[in-house]
Design a protein around this motif. Sequence first.
Motif, mmCIF file in Angstrom:
data_model
loop_
_atom_site.group_PDB
_atom_site.id
_atom_site.type_symbol
_atom_site.label_atom_id
_atom_site.label_comp_id
_atom_site.label_asym_id
_atom_site.label_seq_id
_atom_site.Cartn_x
_atom_site.Cartn_y
_atom_site.Cartn_z
ATOM 1 N N ARG A 130 67.599 57.780 -23.299
ATOM 2 C CA ARG A 130 67.416 56.635 -22.837
ATOM 3 C C ARG A 130 68.515 55.805 -21.772
ATOM 4 O O ARG A 130 69.530 55.834 -22.461
ATOM 5 C CB ARG A 130 67.125 55.650 -22.513
ATOM 6 N N TYR A 131 68.590 54.582 -20.672
ATOM 7 C CA TYR A 131 69.730 54.577 -20.283
ATOM 8 C C TYR A 131 70.023 53.525 -19.294
ATOM 9 O O TYR A 131 69.106 53.231 -18.520
ATOM 10 C CB TYR A 131 70.636 55.668 -18.897
ATOM 11 N N ASN A 132 70.447 52.756 -20.141
ATOM 12 C CA ASN A 132 70.263 51.164 -18.741
ATOM 13 C C ASN A 132 70.726 50.577 -18.411
ATOM 14 O O ASN A 132 72.399 51.141 -18.838
ATOM 15 C CB ASN A 132 70.662 49.916 -20.228
ATOM 16 N N GLU A 134 71.841 48.082 -15.325
ATOM 17 C CA GLU A 134 71.991 46.482 -14.595
ATOM 18 C C GLU A 134 72.685 47.052 -13.076
ATOM 19 O O GLU A 134 73.191 47.006 -12.641
ATOM 20 C CB GLU A 134 72.850 45.593 -15.384
ATOM 21 N N ASP A 234 63.197 43.855 -13.195
ATOM 22 C CA ASP A 234 63.467 43.898 -14.609
ATOM 23 C C ASP A 234 62.606 45.001 -15.693
ATOM 24 O O ASP A 234 61.457 44.785 -15.448
ATOM 25 C CB ASP A 234 63.412 42.944 -15.448
ATOM 26 N N GLY A 235 63.282 45.878 -15.777
ATOM 27 C CA GLY A 235 61.951 47.017 -16.630
ATOM 28 C C GLY A 235 61.328 48.009 -16.001
ATOM 29 O O GLY A 235 61.436 49.118 -16.290
ATOM 30 N N ARG A 237 61.470 51.738 -14.925
ATOM 31 C CA ARG A 237 61.706 53.208 -15.671
ATOM 32 C C ARG A 237 61.289 54.040 -14.214
ATOM 33 O O ARG A 237 61.034 54.656 -13.587
ATOM 34 C CB ARG A 237 60.427 53.768 -16.448
ATOM 35 N N TYR A 257 65.808 58.964 -18.939
ATOM 36 C CA TYR A 257 64.896 57.688 -18.233
ATOM 37 C C TYR A 257 65.736 56.476 -18.024
ATOM 38 O O TYR A 257 66.641 56.067 -19.021
ATOM 39 C CB TYR A 257 63.941 57.269 -19.365
ATOM 40 N N ILE A 258 65.886 56.257 -16.046
ATOM 41 C CA ILE A 258 67.001 55.018 -16.529
ATOM 42 C C ILE A 258 66.291 53.850 -16.532
ATOM 43 O O ILE A 258 65.099 53.330 -15.941
ATOM 44 C CB ILE A 258 67.294 55.381 -14.743
ATOM 45 N N PHE A 259 66.872 52.530 -17.360
ATOM 46 C CA PHE A 259 65.555 51.448 -17.323
ATOM 47 C C PHE A 259 67.016 50.221 -16.558
ATOM 48 O O PHE A 259 67.658 50.445 -16.868
ATOM 49 C CB PHE A 259 65.270 50.688 -19.045
ATOM 50 N N ILE A 260 66.033 49.872 -15.603
ATOM 51 C CA ILE A 260 66.476 48.460 -14.727
ATOM 52 C C ILE A 260 66.453 47.522 -15.039
ATOM 53 O O ILE A 260 65.598 46.830 -16.127
ATOM 54 C CB ILE A 260 66.128 49.002 -13.058
ATOM 55 N N THR A 261 67.498 46.511 -15.432
ATOM 56 C CA THR A 261 67.943 44.985 -15.220
ATOM 57 C C THR A 261 68.637 44.265 -14.112
ATOM 58 O O THR A 261 69.678 45.099 -13.632
ATOM 59 C CB THR A 261 68.528 45.026 -16.591
#
Length: 385
Positions: A130-132, A134, A234-235, A237, A257-261
């Motif tokens: 997982r990669y967060n 922003e 937000d959220g 994926r 998985y890239i999680f977008i904020t």
Amino acid sequence: MAKSDYYETLGVERGATDAELKKAYRKLAMELHPDRNPGDASAEAKFKDANEAYDILKDGEKRAAYDRFGHAAFEGGGPFGAGQGGQGGGGAAGFEFGSGFADIFDEMFGDFVGGGRRGQERAARGNDLRYNLEIGLEDAFQGKKTTVRVPASVACETCDGSGAEGGSKPVNCQSCQGRGRVRATQGFFTIERTCPTCNGAGQVIQNPCKVCHGTGRTHKERTLSVTIPAGVDDGTRIRLAGEGEAGMRGAAQGDLYIFITVAPHPFFQRDGANVYCRVPIPMTTAALGGSVEVPTVEGSRARVNIPAGTQSGAQFRLRGKGMSVLRAKSRGDMYIEVAIETPRNLSKKQQEILREFEAAGGKNTSPESEGFFSKVKELWEDLKD
């Protein structure tokens, strides 16, 4: 003693489907399992009967023979009898306990005894990562291409992920003969579990690679390109298949998985595809009418007409000026909410003008406040009475 009907033993109709047979057998196996009924001879006998019944009925040819000849099909002269070269599947002497149980054994008890083959495959595959990330609201509106740096395990370049030194290769595990699973007898049935020597791989490394120490992977930071589609929220994926950690000894890689904020914006508030913007306007513009220019999320300007007598909190809708809609060629709307600003730091001249305005009076210039205080006055008069 006459044998019970196989269908009655499982509690199903003769026309039951394979799925119905399996479901009924599983239920009985869970209820009658010896581990749940220690010392209960009756439950053990019923458990064996259920296994025998399912072993016959799950096989298309044996079931057809049973439907035609009954239990005689599996006796000496029957088509599946020992005398005809068959397997003796239905007779008491020829029945091999556990053969019907094997195909759903992993499903029922796999988690308790090391898992089935599917569990081994999942274990061999590399981990998902997982990669967060922003991004700004403008990037969420129009989309963008960016790069991310991800530290993860990758296939060892020295041994090409095999884990073996030089030109050597892994060899079959002697404990499981390359199957990855070993069997152990417990009571009257056999349990199959992951081989502890090779951990289910079926092979062992005799000459491990000196760089990766036989694991087939090393740690490395990678730079990956990511395309962020317009309209993300937000959220959201984004999946990059095969960009996760490398599997052990050449097994498949996991996914990233890239999680977008979406970062807060100084002017805009987002609600789904719509955008809201609070715009302060002078009292004179609200009273006399006029127009104001407001920014848009796409970076341009839009003109909003303000009718005379506009009150604080009034909203004006700009169609199609909101956010992009993910995977669609459409946009939401933009809502302008006006906030009327009360003048401050007035000069003497301005104060005199306002006092003249107040003294001049006028009917219905402030209908909301006049109505409010009129009702308050009536309330006080009622209280005095």
